[in-house]
Write an enzyme that holds these catalytic residues in place. Sequence first.
Site, PDB file in Angstrom:
ATOM      1  CB  CYS A   1      -0.932   0.002   1.204  1.00  0.00           C
ATOM      2  SG  CYS A   1      -2.018  -1.414   1.217  1.00  0.00           S
TER       3      CYS A   1
ATOM      4  CG  HIS B   1      -3.347   3.364   0.888  1.00  0.00           C
ATOM      5  ND1 HIS B   1      -3.738   2.863  -0.338  1.00  0.00           N
ATOM      6  CD2 HIS B   1      -3.509   2.351   1.783  1.00  0.00           C
ATOM      7  CE1 HIS B   1      -4.101   1.602  -0.175  1.00  0.00           C
ATOM      8  NE2 HIS B   1      -3.987   1.275   1.091  1.00  0.00           N
TER       9      HIS B   1
ATOM     10  CG  ASN C   1      -6.799  -1.013  -0.172  1.00  0.00           C
ATOM     11  OD1 ASN C   1      -5.946  -0.692  -0.992  1.00  0.00           O
ATOM     12  ND2 ASN C   1      -6.497  -1.325   1.075  1.00  0.00           N
TER      13      ASN C   1
HETATM   14  O1  UT7 Z   1      -4.530  -1.075   2.821  1.00  0.00           O
HETATM   15  C1  UT7 Z   1      -3.701  -1.684   3.765  1.00  0.00           C
HETATM   16  C2  UT7 Z   1      -4.147  -1.436   5.111  1.00  0.00           C
HETATM   17  N1  UT7 Z   1      -5.410  -2.025   5.357  1.00  0.00           N
HETATM   18  C3  UT7 Z   1      -6.178  -1.504   6.257  1.00  0.00           C
HETATM   19  O2  UT7 Z   1      -5.819  -0.508   6.816  1.00  0.00           O
HETATM   20  C4  UT7 Z   1      -7.471  -2.211   6.621  1.00  0.00           C
HETATM   21  C5  UT7 Z   1      -7.628  -2.204   8.114  1.00  0.00           C
HETATM   22  N2  UT7 Z   1      -8.749  -2.940   8.614  1.00  0.00           N
HETATM   23  C6  UT7 Z   1     -10.046  -2.717   8.296  1.00  0.00           C
HETATM   24  O3  UT7 Z   1     -10.328  -1.877   7.451  1.00  0.00           O
HETATM   25  C7  UT7 Z   1     -11.124  -3.433   9.048  1.00  0.00           C
HETATM   26  O4  UT7 Z   1     -10.529  -4.164  10.085  1.00  0.00           O
HETATM   27  C8  UT7 Z   1     -11.987  -4.386   8.183  1.00  0.00           C
HETATM   28  C9  UT7 Z   1     -12.878  -3.573   7.286  1.00  0.00           C
HETATM   29  C10 UT7 Z   1     -11.094  -5.280   7.361  1.00  0.00           C
HETATM   30  C11 UT7 Z   1     -12.869  -5.268   9.052  1.00  0.00           C
HETATM   31  O5  UT7 Z   1     -13.664  -4.472   9.901  1.00  0.00           O
HETATM   32  P1  UT7 Z   1     -13.733  -4.772  11.441  1.00  0.00           P
HETATM   33  O6  UT7 Z   1     -14.662  -3.813  12.001  1.00  0.00           O
HETATM   34  O7  UT7 Z   1     -12.336  -4.791  11.976  1.00  0.00           O
HETATM   35  O8  UT7 Z   1     -14.386  -6.208  11.474  1.00  0.00           O
HETATM   36  P2  UT7 Z   1     -13.853  -7.527  12.164  1.00  0.00           P
HETATM   37  O9  UT7 Z   1     -12.792  -8.148  11.348  1.00  0.00           O
HETATM   38  O10 UT7 Z   1     -13.579  -7.254  13.600  1.00  0.00           O
HETATM   39  O11 UT7 Z   1     -15.124  -8.454  12.102  1.00  0.00           O
HETATM   40  C12 UT7 Z   1     -16.335  -8.156  12.836  1.00  0.00           C
HETATM   41  C13 UT7 Z   1     -17.373  -9.188  12.488  1.00  0.00           C
HETATM   42  C14 UT7 Z   1     -16.882 -10.617  12.593  1.00  0.00           C
HETATM   43  O12 UT7 Z   1     -17.959 -11.409  13.053  1.00  0.00           O
HETATM   44  P3  UT7 Z   1     -18.057 -11.843  14.612  1.00  0.00           P
HETATM   45  O13 UT7 Z   1     -16.800 -12.612  14.874  1.00  0.00           O
HETATM   46  O14 UT7 Z   1     -18.151 -10.562  15.370  1.00  0.00           O
HETATM   47  O15 UT7 Z   1     -19.290 -12.661  14.625  1.00  0.00           O
HETATM   48  C15 UT7 Z   1     -16.562 -11.000  11.181  1.00  0.00           C
HETATM   49  O16 UT7 Z   1     -16.673 -12.383  10.943  1.00  0.00           O
HETATM   50  O17 UT7 Z   1     -17.788  -9.024  11.132  1.00  0.00           O
HETATM   51  C16 UT7 Z   1     -17.626 -10.263  10.424  1.00  0.00           C
HETATM   52  N3  UT7 Z   1     -17.234  -9.947   9.051  1.00  0.00           N
HETATM   53  C17 UT7 Z   1     -18.133  -9.673   8.088  1.00  0.00           C
HETATM   54  N4  UT7 Z   1     -19.467  -9.615   8.101  1.00  0.00           N
HETATM   55  C18 UT7 Z   1     -20.090  -9.304   6.957  1.00  0.00           C
HETATM   56  C19 UT7 Z   1     -15.987  -9.837   8.520  1.00  0.00           C
HETATM   57  N5  UT7 Z   1     -16.052  -9.497   7.228  1.00  0.00           N
HETATM   58  C20 UT7 Z   1     -17.374  -9.395   6.937  1.00  0.00           C
HETATM   59  C21 UT7 Z   1     -18.085  -9.067   5.769  1.00  0.00           C
HETATM   60  N6  UT7 Z   1     -19.427  -9.024   5.832  1.00  0.00           N
HETATM   61  N7  UT7 Z   1     -17.466  -8.775   4.606  1.00  0.00           N
END
Ligand code: UT7
Length: 334
Positions: free
Chosen positions: A115, A261, A291
Site C-alpha cells: 500500500c 492511501h 482499496n
Molecule cells: O490497505 C492496507 C491497510 N489495510 C487496512 O488498513 C485495513 C484495516 N482494517 C479494516 O479496514 C477493518 O478491520 C476491516 C474492514 C477489514 C474489518 O472491519 P472490522 O470492524 O475490523 O471487522 P472484524 O474483522 O472485527 O469483524 C467483525 C465481524 C466478525 O464477526 P463476529 O466474529 O463478530 O461474529 C466478522 O466475521 O464481522 C464479520 N465480518 C463480516 N461480516 C459481513 C468480517 N467481514 C465481513 C463481511 N461481511 N465482509
Amino acid sequence: MYKSKITGVGHYVPENVVTNNDLAQHIETSDEWITERTGIKERRWVKEGDSNTTSAMGLKASKMAIENAGISKDDIDFIVFATLSPDYYFPGPGVLLQRDLGIKEVGALDVRNQCSGFVYAISVADQFIKTGMYKNILVVGAELHSPGLDKTTRGRGVSIIFGDGAGAVILQRSDDESGILSTHLHSEGQHAEELCLIGPATNRWVDKIMEANDPTDISYYPYMNGNFVFKHAVTRFAEVIVEALQQNKVRPEDIDMLIPHQANLRISQFIQRKMGLSDDQVYNNIMRYGNTTAASIPIALSEALQEGKIKKGDLVCMAAFGSGFTWASALMRW
Ligand code: UT7
C-alpha cells in the site's frame, strides 16, 4: 541539487463494476456491513479472460500521464513500478511496461512496498532527479487483485475491500519553486505476517504444496488481521503526515489537499478528525474503487486534478500505510 515535480498524471480502472450487493450474492455479507465498516460501495474487478493484466493497466495509466505531461514516451529515462500483484513472479512489471510502451532500453525498477508502494516509488524517483541522474521518470502503481482473492464467505474480511486499477505520474526535473518538498519512509517488519500473502514462496516450494494438495491451505490468499492493521494504520498515518509537516515547518491548516492511501474510508475520516482537517482538505474515492493498494494514491490524485480540486501553488500531501508494515508520506508544492 535539483528538485522534482509531478507534471503529468493518469489512471485507468477496468470497466466491470462490482457492487456490494453483487458480492452479497455469493458471500455472506451485505451492503450495510461493507458501507458501515469501510465506506466502499463498489469496486472494479476484471472479468475472467480480460486482457487487463497489472502491466497492461499500468500501460494505459502511463499513456494518459505521458499525454497529460505533454512529453513524448521517448523522453522517459527511467521507470519505477510499484505493485504487490505483478504479472509474473519474475521478471517484474517494470520491464513489461518498458517493452509495451516501445521505448528505448531505459532502466526499470520494481518496488515491493504494497500500500505504501507508490509513495516509496515517488521517493526513489525523487532521489534520482535530485542527483541529476534522470530528468523524466515514469512512476506507476498498478494492481490486479481480483483473480487472487478468496471470494467465498471464508475470505470476506479481505476480499470485499480490494479492487483493481492503475495510476501513473511523470516526475520531472523542476525549474521553479513547485515540486516535492520531502518524502518520509518507514517500516516495521515485526508485523509482516499481520497483512500478507505467504505462498508459494522460496521457503515453500511449489512441489511440496502440490504434493500436499491441502484444500484447507489458504496461504495463496491475502491474509489480514483487520483490527490490528486498523489500529496501527491510524497511528502511523498521522505520525508520518506530522513528520512531513514538521520537516517543512507548516501546519495541518496549511495543507490544501491530503491524498491518503484509500485503505478504508473510516481510516481516512479518523485521520481527518485527528489532524483537524476539513472535508475539502481530504480526497477520498474508495467508495467507487475499494482499496487498490499501490494504485490508490495515483488514481485519487488523477481524479482530484480532473475535478479541479488541486491548483497551482497548493500544498499537497500523500500518505500511505500497509503491509510490511510500511508507511510513508510525500509533501509537494503543486
Ligand atoms: O490497505 C492496507 C491497510 N489495510 C487496512 O488498513 C485495513 C484495516 N482494517 C479494516 O479496514 C477493518 O478491520 C476491516 C474492514 C477489514 C474489518 O472491519 P472490522 O470492524 O475490523 O471487522 P472484524 O474483522 O472485527 O469483524 C467483525 C465481524 C466478525 O464477526 P463476529 O466474529 O463478530 O461474529 C466478522 O466475521 O464481522 C464479520 N465480518 C463480516 N461480516 C459481513 C468480517 N467481514 C465481513 C463481511 N461481511 N465482509
